[in-house]
Each structure stands twice: as C-alpha cells, then as structure tokens.
Design an enzyme around this catalytic site. Structure first.
Site, mmCIF file in Angstrom:
data_model
loop_
_atom_site.group_PDB
_atom_site.id
_atom_site.type_symbol
_atom_site.label_atom_id
_atom_site.label_comp_id
_atom_site.label_asym_id
_atom_site.label_seq_id
_atom_site.Cartn_x
_atom_site.Cartn_y
_atom_site.Cartn_z
ATOM 1 N N GLY A 46 0.860 -1.260 -0.024
ATOM 2 C CA GLY A 46 -0.115 -0.009 -0.057
ATOM 3 C C GLY A 46 0.921 1.048 0.113
ATOM 4 N N LYS A 68 -0.113 4.177 6.809
ATOM 5 C CA LYS A 68 -0.165 3.297 5.667
ATOM 6 C C LYS A 68 -1.447 2.900 5.382
ATOM 7 C CE LYS A 68 2.967 0.126 4.969
ATOM 8 N NZ LYS A 68 3.653 -0.965 4.818
ATOM 9 N N ASP A 116 9.049 -9.909 7.761
ATOM 10 C CA ASP A 116 9.171 -9.234 6.555
ATOM 11 C C ASP A 116 10.531 -8.294 6.801
ATOM 12 O OD1 ASP A 116 8.956 -8.536 3.966
ATOM 13 O OD2 ASP A 116 7.348 -7.006 4.379
#
Length: 681
Positions: A366, A383, A479
């Site tokens: 995003g 975000k 991540d």
C-alpha cells in the site's frame, strides 16, 4: 423571390453569428454557435441566442461538442515516408467559457478542451471522469490530450485542489496542474481566479512544434493575453497524436448541484495563431435569479422561502456527504480496542486528504503518507492497505493492538488503526529520515559509512532480540528488509512495518502455514513448510545484513542478465579469500576491515540454509558486540540455491523466475499468498 430572401437571411445569420470555418487548412472561429454545425452528444446543445451549453442541471450528465471534421495534426517528414518520422504540427486555441450554478461557489466538476482520435466519447462516465474516460478505462488506450478546468478535488487523480487547471495526456492524472489564475503583465504577480465564479474567462492553448512546448494561459474576459503562461510543459506530441484528430469540449455533472458549463466563443488554427475573438459578437450569458418585480414583497417573500429551502437542503446534503465521506467500519467486538482506534476524519485531515504532496512511498502492501494530528500536533506515518473483512480481520486487529504495546528504542511504534470500507489504515510513529533502503540505492542520498551501517544493523538486531526473547510473547516479524528499517532524526535504526508479524506464547509452536514475506529474504524451510519461526527471521536478518554491507539487493542481475543470489555471491568471495571485495563499492575501500569482516561472515552465518546452523539473536548481539568471535563457516556450507533445490522440489526454478526487486508475495492483513501443500493434509 422567397428563395432569394431565404438565402440572403441565411447569409446574414452566418455573418452575424461570426462563424468562419475552413476545415481544409485547419483554421476556424466561432463567434457564438447559432449557425455552427458542431457534432453534439449527451446533453450538449446550442441555446437560441448562440451559447454552447455542455451540461445543464440534470444529475450525472455529460456533454460533448466537437468540430465536425477531423484535423490533420501530423505532417510527414520531407525526407522519408516512414510514419514514425511524422512530426506534430503547431496549433493554437482560444475560447471563452463560463461555469455557473444557482449557488455561488458550489458547482459539480468542470469542463475540458479535448483533442481525441474520435468524436464519440459515449462510453465515458460523468462526474469525476469529466466525460473523458471511465472507471474501467482510467488510462486511455488511444491518444488523448485535454486541458481540464476542474472545480472538484479528487485524491485518486492527485488533484492539487478544487480550483485548478491541468494538462492531461491519456489519463486524468495531470502531467502538470496549477491553481487557476494568471500572471500580471505589470509586475508578474499571480492573480487567482475562481473557475466557478459565474464570470466568463478566456483560455489560450498554444503548442510550438519546434521547441515541443505546450502553453496554457488563463485570464478574465477582455483582458489581453498575459505574456507569462499559467502552465508550460515540454512534451513531444508527435509521440501522442494520431494523424487525424477531433477537437472539441467535454463536461460533466455529478452532484445534485445544478451546474451549467457554457462556451461563448472558440477559435482554432494549425501552424499559426488562432483568430482573435470579437467580444462584441459573443452571445450574452442568461440572467441569474428571478426577474425584478415591481413590488418588494413579491421579491422578498419568494426569495426568503427559496433561501430557507436551499439552506435546509444544503444542510441535509452536507450532513449526508460528510457522513459518507468519513464513514468507517465499526463492529461491536472493536469496543475493547477503542483507545487504539483512530477516527478516519482525523487521519484524512492530518494527511491533507491523503495528498500526493504527503506521499512518503509506495510498496507492495500500500501507500504511506506523512501526517500531523491536529489535536496533539504529533507527526505520524499512515499506511493505507486493502483488507477483506470476512477473512480473519478480528484476529488481525487483536494482533495489531498487541503489537501496539511493544516498547523498544529500536522499534517504530505502531500507534493504532482505522477501518473504512475495504480499507485498513495503520498509524505509525513518523521517522524523519525515512527508510534505510533509500540510503543504499538512491544516488541522491549520501552513502552511509560502514561504521554507521554497523550501528544500524546492531539496532535492528537489538529489536529482534526483544521481539524473539524479551517480550511477554514471541513476535515473528516475517518481513525484515532494508525498506522496513526506518531512521529517526538521530539516524537510529528502527524496525517497522508489522503488517505481517505474528505472535504466539513462549513454549508453544506457531501454527501458520502460509508463505508470506519478500522474495530473496525467505528461508528455504519456510518455502517448504510454510511455518515461520524466529530462525526464519534470523535468515531474513542475515540477508538484510549482507544487503546493507554490500549495497546490493538480495536477488540481482549480472552483466549477462542472469540472476544472482546475494548470499551465494558473498559465499563465493569468502571461499576465494576475497570476502572484503564484497563490501559496497560506494565506500571506495574507506572502511574498518574488522567491522566489514564481522558483518559479512555474520550475514553468511545467519543466512545458513539449514535452520540448525543459524545463531539465535542473542548470539548475534554477542558477535556484534565482539563479546564472542564468529565461528568459522563449515567447509560443507552449500550455496543457498543448492540447498533450496535439495529441500524443495522446484523451488530453484521458482526463485529464479522472480524479478530482482522487493516484491512481496502477500498483502496485509489477510494472508492470501501462496499456500504450500503439506504431506498428509
């Protein structure tokens, strides 16, 4: 005799209407449109006194008006017949327009001057699309040039405000846009104009083929053309225009606010200036409001009643519009998370309507915007990601709130969330110096010294030790990469973006079987089993460590366009005794060799293909603090790709087919990524 009179009357009408058409040489002028033979569709019409009316008061309408014959905008080169050598011709346009509604300052959308390969735009939508494109065709497949005069701000199309002029090419996202107005010839000062002021204004559009420049100028009616254009864009229309194109106008309405878009006069010329418009011959705009009455009460009472009704309708409209604009998704189970929930209205205002000016970056999950919360004057990063409320959103929100309780100097604080329609908004603490990857790959950023990189890597290691061992639950980030490491005002590294993180209690085993993360950072066993563990985080940290030390992406391309895995590349240097040659060449050999050796060897150790060969984050901290020496790598250390092929049938071909980028293979909050089938399932 009657036929002669009729012929004479027709000639008088043409002369009086001021219409001069010369389609063959691409030059015409309409001083009003009473006798014009325009191609009209939608609600467009010519009024009895010669005004071109593009839209009326109806809801969701479009109107188009085009010069009936196409014009040749390209001229072939004199040295070749190849169509690719055709050059766009210079052209000049002048027109007078007015935007009017019953309510001063309140209108719906705007109008545009258009150059298109067809005069049939019936597939285009009204409202925000200005009658040019539609929702399924947001970018034109055929060449189209437009100059928009827009009175509504649309965040999706990156509009700068609700009163702007823009140059559009094959899209409603303007190549260039500015506040409506003009520059005074006397002192060069900018004078703002309101497009929906109900007053006529004149626009000039000029393209110079020699210098490939498109100028757009705006001014009040009867004011001489300003010397300084409002917009000036370098653009080669030879790459955009078709040979024959139609010129005309498009307008649309979208709200319940009745809006009239008028064109009073229009002139055009190829290869020369457009003929000047004679304002004395232009039709007069209709009167606004009721005609004067002889008695005061006959005017005051109906007017008062009308204003009262208008005020009530406006209040209702504003209430419904405001409610819909800031509508959120709220369910009963979210009551317990109230303190961690932000109002969409607050985030909207904090980011100035998610303005493109506040856009910090765009990733696989995003867009991220900078904002300032007005109530607390706190800078935040917001975000925006999509979500499906039917797939695990309750569990995800619970984990978001839990992660929000994390407290560590090397973590970017997750402050809370907001849900709206199909959108999830995560609110983070704002980091002034952005993400680490910009300092590795952006040539406009200064290269970080190796000692600075060492310190930032240690910051990230410290945060992972906290997540894996020191908090009340085990947190697997899933991540870890340079773009998710943020730098505060003192260049301290903060691990951020917990959109993929998962939590479980100490002494238990994670049950997730979905592969999520970023290609190049995924441990081989994660691809095979789908189970994320602290050791899969350690693997990603090892790849991240090599990425920072070497200034190279995890999967890159060599000169022969074959893809290179960073871990294997550093391993080859290690085996050949030239491991220091892997350090980022931007440092030009100016670095501490001991620090470089620690980072490169530790990166290989953490990225060991077998999880049993990787250290814990506590061991990693001891190596970075030099409390212990890094053990020598085993001579049997196989390359990443070799182990992957041995452990996962077909994995090598899968990773080699992926592009050399930071492409993530899942979106938050729902793990809708590749799921690896398990034996016995």
């Amino acid at each position: 005799m009657q036929s002669l009179l009729a012929l004479g009357l027709l000639l008088l009408l043409r002369l009086d209407g001021g219409v001069a058409v010369a389609a063959e040489d691409g030059r015409f002028a309409y001083q009003g449109f009473a006798a014009a033979n325009l191609t009209l569709d939608g609600v467009a019409a010519v009024t009895p006194n010669g005004l071109l009316l593009l839209t009326d008061t109806e809801y969701q309408t479009t109107g188009h008006a085009f010069h009936p014959a196409p014009l040749r905008f390209l001229e072939s080169s004199t040295t070749t017949t190849n169509s690719a050598a055709a050059m766009a011709r210079s052209f000049s346009v002048s027109f007078v327009f007015a935007i009017r509604s019953r309510y001063d300052g309140l209108t719906s959308y705007g109008l545009a001057f258009v150059v298109a390969p067809t005069s049939n735009l019936s597939a285009a939508e009204s409202g925000r699309y200005l009658g040019l494109l539609n929702g399924t065709n947001g970018t034109a497949s055929d060449p189209i040039l437009a100059v928009e005069l827009d009175t509504i701000m649309d965040v999706e199309f990156r509009d700068i405000n609700s009163n702007h002029v823009g140059i559009d090419v094959n899209s409603l996202i303007s190549r260039q846009a500015k506040q409506a107005g003009y520059y005074s010839d006397e002192n060069g000062a900018f004078q703002e104009l309101r497009l929906n002021s109900r007053q006529p204004m004149q626009v000039w559009v000029d393209y110079d083929a020699q210098v490939r420049r498109l100028n757009v100028t705006l001014a009040p009616v009867q004011l001489p053309k300003p010397k300084i254009p409002l917009l000036s864009e370098l653009i080669d229309l030879s790459l955009i225009m078709a040979d024959k194109m139609y010129v005309g106008f498009s307008a649309s309405g979208g709200w319940g606010v009745g809006t009239h878009h008028y064109v009073l006069g229009w002139s055009f010329s190829l290869d020369g200036p457009a003929p000047p418009l004679d304002f004395s011959k232009l039709p007069v705009l209709p009167r606004l409001g009721p005609k004067p009455q002889s008695k005061i009460l006959d005017v005051v009472l109906p007017l008062a009643a009308t204003l009262l009704v208008i005020a009530m309708l406006a209040a209702i409209f504003f209430f419904l519009w405001h409610r819909r604009r800031f509508a959120e998704v709220r369910e009963d189970w979210e009551d317990e998370f109230g303190p961690h929930r932000f109002a969409y209205k607050d985030l909207f205002h904090a980011t100035e309507g998610f303005s493109g000016m506040n856009l910090l970056g765009v990733g696989g999950f995003g867009r991220v915007y900078r904002g300032v919360l007005y109530a607390s004057n706190l800078e935040v990063a917001v975000k925006r990601v999509s979500h499906d409320s039917k797939q695990g959103i309750r569990e995800f929100i619970a984990e978001v709130v839990s992660i929000g309780r994390l407290r560590h100097r090397n973590l970017a604080q997750l402050l809370g969330y907001c849900r709206r329609k199909g959108e999830l908004l995560l609110v983070y603490e704002y980091m002034e110096n952005g993400s680490l990857d910009k300092y590795l790959y952006n040539k406009n950023k200064p290269a970080l010294h190796l000692s600075e990189r060492y310190r930032i890597i240690r910051d990230v290691a410290s945060s992972l030790l906290y997540l894996h061992e020191e908090w009340e639950q085990i947190v697997i980030h899933r991540d870890i990469k340079a773009s998710n490491v943020l730098l505060d005002s003192r260049m301290i590294g903060r691990l951020g973006d917990f959109g993929l993180a998962r939590l479980y209690d100490h002494g238990t085993v994670t049950t997730t079987t979905h592969v999520v993360g970023t290609m190049g950072y995924l441990a081989p066993e994660l691809i095979r089993t789908g189970k994320a563990t602290p050791l899969t985080d350690v693997f990603a940290f090892g790849v991240f460590l090599l990425e920072v030390a070497c200034g190279r992406r995890p999967i890159g391309s060599s000169k022969d366009i074959t893809q290179v895995v960073l871990v294997d590349w550093v391993l080859e240097h290690h085996r050949s005794g030239s491991i220091l040659d892997a350090v980022d060449p931007c440092l030009m050999g100016n670095f501490n060799t001991e620090e470089a050796s620690i980072l490169l060897k530790l990166g290989l150790l953490c990225a060991y293909p077998s999880p049993t060969g990787r250290p814990s984050m506590r061991k990693v901290m001891q190596y970075l603090d030099r409390d212990q020496s890094i053990p020598d790598l085993s001579p049997t250390y196989a390359s990443y790709s070799t182990i992957a092929m041995m452990q996962n049938e077909g994995f090598d071909s899968y990773i080699m087919s992926c592009p050399p980028s930071n492409t993530s293979i899942s979106i938050v909050p729902v793990e809708s990524s590749v799921e690896i089938p398990q034996e016995g399932r």
